[in-house]
Design a protein around this motif. Sequence first.
Motif, short mmCIF file in Angstrom:
data_model
loop_
_atom_site.label_atom_id
_atom_site.label_comp_id
_atom_site.label_asym_id
_atom_site.label_seq_id
_atom_site.Cartn_x
_atom_site.Cartn_y
_atom_site.Cartn_z
N THR A 176 31.25 0.11 8.23
CA THR A 176 31.30 -1.35 8.15
C THR A 176 32.20 -1.91 9.25
O THR A 176 31.88 -2.93 9.87
CB THR A 176 31.82 -1.79 6.77
N HIS A 177 33.33 -1.24 9.50
CA HIS A 177 34.25 -1.70 10.54
C HIS A 177 33.57 -1.69 11.91
O HIS A 177 33.71 -2.64 12.69
CB HIS A 177 35.49 -0.81 10.55
N ASN B 162 30.87 -4.35 12.19
CA ASN B 162 31.46 -5.67 12.27
C ASN B 162 32.22 -5.89 13.57
O ASN B 162 32.97 -6.86 13.70
CB ASN B 162 32.40 -5.89 11.06
N GLU B 163 32.03 -4.98 14.54
CA GLU B 163 32.66 -5.08 15.86
C GLU B 163 34.18 -5.03 15.79
O GLU B 163 34.88 -5.65 16.61
CB GLU B 163 32.23 -6.38 16.58
#
Length: 309
Positions: A213-214, A217-218
Amino acid sequence: MIMDAHDHHHDHASEALEVEESGGKLLASILITSATLIAEVVGGILTGSLALLSDAAHVFLDIFALGLGYIAVRMSKRAATGKHSFGFYRMKVLAAFINGATLLIVSFEIIREAIGRFAHPQPIIAGPMLIVAIIGLVANLIVAFVLKGHSHDDLNARAAFLHVLGDALSSVGVIAAGVIILFTGWYWLDPLAGILIALVILRGAFSVLKEATHILNEGSPENADSAEVAREIAEIEGVKGVHDAHVWALEPGYRVLSAHVVLDDQPLSATAEIMDHIKDMLHDHFEIKHTTIQFECGDCGQCGSAIRA
């Protein structure tokens, strides 16, 4: 004066070889794990062991994860296009995210079934249960050894390695429960082992989901916060300031930066040495492999958070 610099610290031949090797190891792991799945499903049905069937569910998810990871590895080899200028590196991260999400579902289902079995214990044939669990443990250890070398920078390989390591721990739990049941007849230990297995799966799932997810999410990579990177660039001789700095990753091993760097007004040829210093520092200190740096001699009007020398 504005100058755009675009740089790759990337050995494409070496990268292609690593991708090919990673794909081969994933394929070998799929074959070994598939044999384990067949043994555990048959053994779980014949013995009535939830712990064994729970472990089989985890093994099935491992095969799914390994298969999805293998497909993603193959896709990541495709060349960049006008629509996908960075290529398909993110497919591996997306595959890891899907794997983590499916693990959550399986874990909660195992816990639900285990709670039901606490209320209504079922007889277990402990002897065959032990034999199958030992076979599963040996297979998991072999697969873990195969994948270990690629589990650092490759999120897919890391996710698969964590899956298999969790399976090995699960097999140990099934073996321990089987031994105790064999001598005591405490059938409630079987659903307890199932819950412990589910908790191991959950821990690995959250870890993979968090990192995937990190990246999607850039977010800035570990030890490469955008503000810290901008401060380091601003310390280089000849740099007057840095703004609009962004650091992100296409996958854990491929970090990318874009930034606006303010210099004194000077000929374009005079900036080459400063550019080399910036690129070397980014590569050596932050492992950033791909940079897009825009040189300026004044405010471009989109400063955002600026770092001054």
